[in-house]
Design an enzyme around this catalytic site. Structure first.
Site, mmCIF file in Angstrom:
data_model
loop_
_atom_site.group_PDB
_atom_site.id
_atom_site.type_symbol
_atom_site.label_atom_id
_atom_site.label_comp_id
_atom_site.label_asym_id
_atom_site.label_seq_id
_atom_site.Cartn_x
_atom_site.Cartn_y
_atom_site.Cartn_z
ATOM 1 N N HIS A 177 0.849 -1.205 0.000
ATOM 2 C CA HIS A 177 0.000 0.000 0.000
ATOM 3 C C HIS A 177 0.883 1.253 0.000
ATOM 4 O O HIS A 177 0.639 2.204 -0.725
ATOM 5 C CB HIS A 177 -0.906 0.030 1.241
ATOM 6 C CG HIS A 177 -1.919 -1.083 1.308
ATOM 7 N ND1 HIS A 177 -2.060 -1.896 2.403
ATOM 8 C CD2 HIS A 177 -2.851 -1.502 0.418
ATOM 9 C CE1 HIS A 177 -3.032 -2.765 2.186
ATOM 10 N NE2 HIS A 177 -3.526 -2.553 0.990
ATOM 11 N N ARG B 226 -1.931 -6.085 -8.054
ATOM 12 C CA ARG B 226 -0.755 -6.901 -7.752
ATOM 13 C C ARG B 226 -0.555 -7.995 -8.788
ATOM 14 O O ARG B 226 0.541 -8.294 -9.204
ATOM 15 C CB ARG B 226 -0.907 -7.550 -6.369
ATOM 16 C CG ARG B 226 -0.910 -6.565 -5.226
ATOM 17 C CD ARG B 226 -1.435 -7.203 -3.970
ATOM 18 N NE ARG B 226 -2.816 -7.627 -4.144
ATOM 19 C CZ ARG B 226 -3.512 -8.314 -3.272
ATOM 20 N NH1 ARG B 226 -2.950 -8.705 -2.159
ATOM 21 N NH2 ARG B 226 -4.771 -8.620 -3.510
ATOM 22 N N SER C 114 -3.093 -8.190 3.372
ATOM 23 C CA SER C 114 -3.331 -7.951 4.799
ATOM 24 C C SER C 114 -3.588 -9.269 5.526
ATOM 25 O O SER C 114 -3.170 -9.450 6.675
ATOM 26 C CB SER C 114 -4.505 -6.993 4.977
ATOM 27 O OG SER C 114 -4.195 -5.768 4.359
HETATM 28 N N1 COA Z 1 -0.085 -4.112 -1.832
HETATM 29 C C1 COA Z 1 -0.338 -5.096 -0.984
HETATM 30 N N2 COA Z 1 -1.578 -5.562 -0.754
HETATM 31 C C2 COA Z 1 -2.578 -4.997 -1.418
HETATM 32 C C3 COA Z 1 -2.383 -3.966 -2.328
HETATM 33 C C4 COA Z 1 -1.066 -3.515 -2.526
HETATM 34 N N3 COA Z 1 -0.784 -2.534 -3.363
HETATM 35 N N4 COA Z 1 -3.577 -3.606 -2.845
HETATM 36 C C5 COA Z 1 -4.480 -4.406 -2.274
HETATM 37 N N5 COA Z 1 -3.888 -5.236 -1.424
HETATM 38 C C6 COA Z 1 -4.536 -6.301 -0.638
HETATM 39 C C7 COA Z 1 -4.996 -5.849 0.706
HETATM 40 O O1 COA Z 1 -3.993 -6.002 1.647
HETATM 41 C C8 COA Z 1 -6.174 -6.756 0.960
HETATM 42 O O2 COA Z 1 -5.743 -7.981 1.456
HETATM 43 P P1 COA Z 1 -6.773 -9.014 2.140
HETATM 44 O O3 COA Z 1 -7.783 -9.426 1.112
HETATM 45 O O4 COA Z 1 -5.903 -10.120 2.545
HETATM 46 O O5 COA Z 1 -7.397 -8.274 3.283
HETATM 47 C C9 COA Z 1 -6.735 -7.015 -0.423
HETATM 48 O O6 COA Z 1 -5.709 -6.705 -1.327
HETATM 49 C C10 COA Z 1 -7.936 -6.176 -0.689
HETATM 50 O O7 COA Z 1 -7.579 -4.800 -0.718
HETATM 51 P P2 COA Z 1 -8.332 -3.605 0.004
HETATM 52 O O8 COA Z 1 -7.983 -2.412 -0.785
HETATM 53 O O9 COA Z 1 -8.025 -3.567 1.449
HETATM 54 O O10 COA Z 1 -9.841 -3.912 -0.083
HETATM 55 P P3 COA Z 1 -10.735 -4.202 -1.346
HETATM 56 O O11 COA Z 1 -9.953 -4.371 -2.582
HETATM 57 O O12 COA Z 1 -11.595 -5.355 -0.977
HETATM 58 O O13 COA Z 1 -11.590 -2.863 -1.589
HETATM 59 C C11 COA Z 1 -12.991 -1.012 -1.063
HETATM 60 C C12 COA Z 1 -12.116 -2.186 -0.600
HETATM 61 C C13 COA Z 1 -13.145 -0.205 0.170
HETATM 62 C C14 COA Z 1 -12.300 -0.183 -2.117
HETATM 63 C C15 COA Z 1 -14.326 -1.503 -1.670
HETATM 64 O O14 COA Z 1 -14.795 -2.633 -0.996
HETATM 65 C C16 COA Z 1 -15.394 -0.402 -1.581
HETATM 66 O O15 COA Z 1 -15.379 0.529 -2.350
HETATM 67 N N6 COA Z 1 -16.336 -0.550 -0.602
HETATM 68 C C17 COA Z 1 -17.412 0.405 -0.377
HETATM 69 C C18 COA Z 1 -18.725 -0.060 -0.979
HETATM 70 C C19 COA Z 1 -18.710 0.263 -2.437
HETATM 71 O O16 COA Z 1 -18.828 1.396 -2.851
HETATM 72 N N7 COA Z 1 -18.533 -0.781 -3.232
HETATM 73 C C20 COA Z 1 -18.354 -0.579 -4.633
HETATM 74 C C21 COA Z 1 -19.505 -1.099 -5.392
HETATM 75 S S1 COA Z 1 -18.828 -2.276 -6.481
#
Ligand code: COA
Length: 161
Positions: free
Chosen positions: A19, A92, A130
């Protein structure tokens, strides 16, 4: 549309060097990067949203270009509220792309003026997640090569109590 601010959302439970790599590189492209912590986590979290925010604020305490915020509900509503339009996501691996593609299209359908930009995570961090950090920490392994020192401090504190 010209924008000088990018919004970088995630759960960040916890924030990793992967991140950090995305945020640091994004500050070379944008004047400001807002790291936004999603409050409603579907997964069992290690840190509360306010703790995740505090940790990320500590990490970027010396960076004028990085702001930290949080949101709940739909991300597009946060963007509307803050009048921001650029969503930044790290990729990634190829498997990340499919999910990101769906999410970008869903967000675009809900908010046509929002643009999702992708940045490739540097190869040496592409294995990080994570969940992996939490697993290693839970089993007493060394997470120092994978997360910023502020995260190590908070994780150690979590496992002391
Ligand atoms: N380096 C290392 N790890 C990374 C990374 C990077 N550059 N980018 C992502 N990751 C990993 C994270 O560590 C996390 O690991 P985990 O699955 O083991 O916990 C995983 O990738 C997911 O990343 P993260 O960014 O934490 O969450 P997400 O991709 O699930 O997205 C939101 C989260 C908040 C962006 C998304 O769920 C959201 O927008 N939620 C709000 C509701 C909404 O509007 N939804 C959209 C409608 S489709």
């Amino acid at each position: 549309m010209t924008q000088d601010t990018a919004v970088y959302p995630g759960f960040f439970d916890p924030f990793t060097l992967g991140h950090l790599n995305i945020v640091e590189r994004a500050t070379q492209v944008f004047h400001q990067v807002i790291v936004v912590v999603a409050e409603d986590s579907p997964k069992k979290s290690m840190f509360l949203p306010e703790e995740r925010m505090r940790i990320i604020k500590e990490i970027f305490k010396n960076s004028k270009k990085v702001k930290v915020d949080c949101f709940n509900g739909l991300l597009v509503n946060y963007l509307r509220k803050t009048n921001t339009k650029i969503l930044l996501r790290g990729i990634r691996t190829v498997s990340d792309f499919e999910y990101e593609y769906q999410m970008a299209l869903a967000n675009k359908t809900m908010a046509d003026d929002v643009e999702t930009l992708f940045m490739m995570t540097e190869g040496k961090y592409s294995f990080l997640s994570s969940t992996i950090i939490k697993e290693i920490a839970r089993l007493g392994g060394d997470i120092t090569p994978m997360v910023p020192p502020e995260v190590v401090k908070w994780v150690n504190k979590r496992y002391e109590t």
